[in-house]
Design a protein around this motif. Structure first.
Motif, short mmCIF file in Angstrom:
data_model
loop_
_atom_site.label_atom_id
_atom_site.label_comp_id
_atom_site.label_asym_id
_atom_site.label_seq_id
_atom_site.Cartn_x
_atom_site.Cartn_y
_atom_site.Cartn_z
N PHE A 330 0.83 -1.20 0.00
CA PHE A 330 0.00 0.00 0.00
C PHE A 330 0.87 1.25 0.00
O PHE A 330 0.67 2.15 -0.83
CB PHE A 330 -0.93 0.02 1.21
CG PHE A 330 -1.64 1.34 1.38
CD1 PHE A 330 -2.74 1.64 0.59
CD2 PHE A 330 -1.19 2.29 2.29
CE1 PHE A 330 -3.39 2.86 0.70
CE2 PHE A 330 -1.83 3.51 2.42
CZ PHE A 330 -2.93 3.80 1.62
N ALA A 331 1.82 1.32 0.92
CA ALA A 331 2.62 2.53 1.07
C ALA A 331 3.43 2.84 -0.19
O ALA A 331 3.49 3.98 -0.65
CB ALA A 331 3.55 2.39 2.27
N LEU A 332 4.04 1.83 -0.76
CA LEU A 332 4.90 2.03 -1.93
C LEU A 332 4.10 2.41 -3.17
O LEU A 332 4.62 3.12 -4.04
CB LEU A 332 5.72 0.77 -2.20
CG LEU A 332 6.81 0.46 -1.16
CD1 LEU A 332 7.36 -0.94 -1.36
CD2 LEU A 332 7.93 1.49 -1.23
N ASN A 333 2.85 1.96 -3.23
CA ASN A 333 2.04 2.26 -4.41
C ASN A 333 1.26 3.56 -4.29
O ASN A 333 1.09 4.27 -5.28
CB ASN A 333 1.09 1.10 -4.71
CG ASN A 333 1.79 -0.05 -5.39
OD1 ASN A 333 1.92 -0.10 -6.61
ND2 ASN A 333 2.28 -1.01 -4.61
N ILE A 334 0.79 3.91 -3.09
CA ILE A 334 -0.01 5.12 -2.94
C ILE A 334 0.82 6.36 -3.28
O ILE A 334 0.30 7.33 -3.84
CB ILE A 334 -0.60 5.23 -1.51
CG1 ILE A 334 -1.69 6.33 -1.45
CG2 ILE A 334 0.48 5.53 -0.49
CD1 ILE A 334 -2.98 5.95 -2.08
N VAL A 335 2.12 6.32 -3.01
CA VAL A 335 2.96 7.50 -3.26
C VAL A 335 3.33 7.65 -4.73
O VAL A 335 3.98 8.63 -5.11
CB VAL A 335 4.23 7.48 -2.38
CG1 VAL A 335 3.89 7.56 -0.92
CG2 VAL A 335 5.09 6.25 -2.68
N THR A 336 2.92 6.70 -5.59
CA THR A 336 3.15 6.85 -7.03
C THR A 336 1.91 7.36 -7.75
O THR A 336 1.95 7.57 -8.96
CB THR A 336 3.56 5.49 -7.65
OG1 THR A 336 2.45 4.59 -7.59
CG2 THR A 336 4.77 4.90 -6.96
N ILE A 342 -2.14 13.43 -0.33
CA ILE A 342 -2.95 13.03 0.82
C ILE A 342 -2.10 12.20 1.79
O ILE A 342 -2.14 12.40 3.01
CB ILE A 342 -4.18 12.23 0.36
CG1 ILE A 342 -5.10 13.11 -0.50
CG2 ILE A 342 -4.94 11.67 1.56
CD1 ILE A 342 -6.28 12.35 -1.10
N ALA A 343 -1.34 11.27 1.23
CA ALA A 343 -0.49 10.42 2.07
C ALA A 343 0.58 11.23 2.79
O ALA A 343 0.80 11.08 4.00
CB ALA A 343 0.15 9.33 1.23
N HIS A 344 1.26 12.10 2.05
CA HIS A 344 2.35 12.87 2.64
C HIS A 344 1.88 13.84 3.71
O HIS A 344 2.64 14.23 4.60
CB HIS A 344 3.10 13.62 1.54
CG HIS A 344 3.87 12.74 0.63
ND1 HIS A 344 4.24 13.11 -0.66
CD2 HIS A 344 4.35 11.48 0.81
CE1 HIS A 344 4.91 12.12 -1.22
NE2 HIS A 344 5.00 11.13 -0.36
N ASN A 345 0.61 14.25 3.62
CA ASN A 345 0.07 15.20 4.60
C ASN A 345 -0.60 14.50 5.78
O ASN A 345 -1.10 15.18 6.68
CB ASN A 345 -0.95 16.12 3.92
CG ASN A 345 -0.30 17.11 2.99
OD1 ASN A 345 0.89 17.41 3.11
ND2 ASN A 345 -1.05 17.62 2.02
#
Length: 362
Positions: A330-336, A342-345
């Motif tokens: 999840f983490a590796l794909n959401i940031v692409t 949204i994730a970074h905030n």
């Protein structure tokens, strides 16, 4: 032994993202023609470039359907100095009459009739049709399939000499999945691609792949980015049709081997908790068994598609109940994807990423 096409020049083939950047930044001075395997998204570049370059008027030309008059103009007469002369009116589709620069895509140019290819040469080289020029700043580019695919594509050498003729490679799963997340591809499709990335391999990689097209074999349907997109539409409407009809329709898009696998994933999806249940009860909603890789992948890719800022904390609380490697998926794909902001905030996500930075190659 690898079955390598003579069209493929390893080390010089580029990605579709690189191709679009060439058009955007160099296309005013150089005309590019991109050759690549069918169904990989070459035509879609015009849509993506249109979003990047809103000051341009996008014009799409499906070259195999064109006649010579479409590119050379329709004759009409006028009197000049008492003499009747013939002139040629250009096709309005070229937007020569417009005020904005044109972003003109000559799609499938290698399948155009030889006279049409000849008539389009001046447009490729000078951005002119007869005596008329495209608006200043206009860009022309084209696409074609690899000749080794046996689809009738051929661009003559003197035409290639007027352009930069480049091979674009098929996107791999790692490149395709972020696009899928941003464009509403059904999570069952994304999950299956994540688990079986060889479904997006190229026929130049060798024989034996049951999912893809081979020029020397006969197949009505096979996996490409384009056919996966069509299969996704069917899965989104699956509740309205029988599983038998869904299987037949998906097989008609991607072939029977892929359809069997995808339907197996879809049946797993049927028994997973609804997204609303997960975000409403992140501590108690059912979690897939650790060995149920299909359920875990579908859960993660559903979240990538559905999660928003207001549901991110609840999802993370649920996600941390999954096996660690799927938290990482999840983490590796959401940031692409387009949801990276949204994730970074999100403080909880940042805290999780910091604690698990080894997953990011740090």
């Amino acid at each position: 032994m690898k079955n390598v096409s003579k069209d493929v020049s390893f080390g010089q083939a580029i990605s579709l993202v690189e191709a679009a950047s060439l058009v955007q930044h160099c296309g005013e001075d150089v005309t590019f023609i991109f050759q690549g395997e069918m169904g990989i998204g070459k035509s879609y570049m015009l849509y993506e470039l249109g979003k990047r370059m809103p000051q341009y008027t996008c014009m799409y030309a499906e070259m195999p359907t064109f006649d010579v008059s479409d590119m050379s103009g329709v004759p009409f007469t006028e009197t000049t100095n008492g003499v009747k002369v013939t002139r040629f009116a250009p096709n309005a589709m070229l937007n020569i009459q417009g005020a904005n620069p044109v972003l003109f895509m000559a799609d499938e140019i290698g399948k155009a009739m030889r006279p049409v290819q000849n008539s389009v040469l001046r447009l490729l080289h000078e951005k002119k049709v007869g005596e008329y020029s495209l608006p200043e700043g206009s860009i022309v580019f084209g696409t074609t399939n690899l000749s080794a695919e046996g689809l009738g594509d051929h661009v003559q050498s003197h035409a290639q000499n007027r352009v930069s003729f480049i091979t674009v490679r098929k996107p791999n799963a790692e490149e395709w999945l972020p696009w899928a997340a941003d464009n509403g591809i059904h999570p069952v499709i994304s999950s299956w691609v994540k688990k079986f990335p060889m479904c997006l391999a190229s026929y130049t990689d060798g024989d034996g792949n049951p999912y893809i097209y081979y020029p020397h074999k006969t197949a009505r349907a096979f996996v490409t980015p384009r056919s996966l997109h069509k299969a996704s539409h069917i899965l989104h409407k699956r509740k309205h049709i029988s599983d038998n009809a869904a299987y037949a329709a998906i097989a008609g898009c991607v072939g029977e081997s892929a359809a069997r696998d995808i339907m197996s994933f879809a049946q797993v999806d049927d028994r997973l908790p609804a997204w609303e249940t997960i975000v409403a009860n992140p501590k108690t909603a059912p979690v897939p068994e650790p060995e149920d890789f299909a359920a875990l992948f579908i859960t993660v890719f559903s979240a990538i598609m559905l999660v928003e800022a207001k549901t991110f904390d609840a999802w993370l609380e649920y996600c941390e109940r999954l096996p660690k490697e799927y938290q990482g998926v999840f983490a590796l794909n959401i940031v692409t994807t387009n949801k990276r902001t949204i994730a970074h905030n999100n403080r909880s996500f940042v805290k999780w990423a910091t604690a698990n930075e080894w997953m990011f190659g740090a």
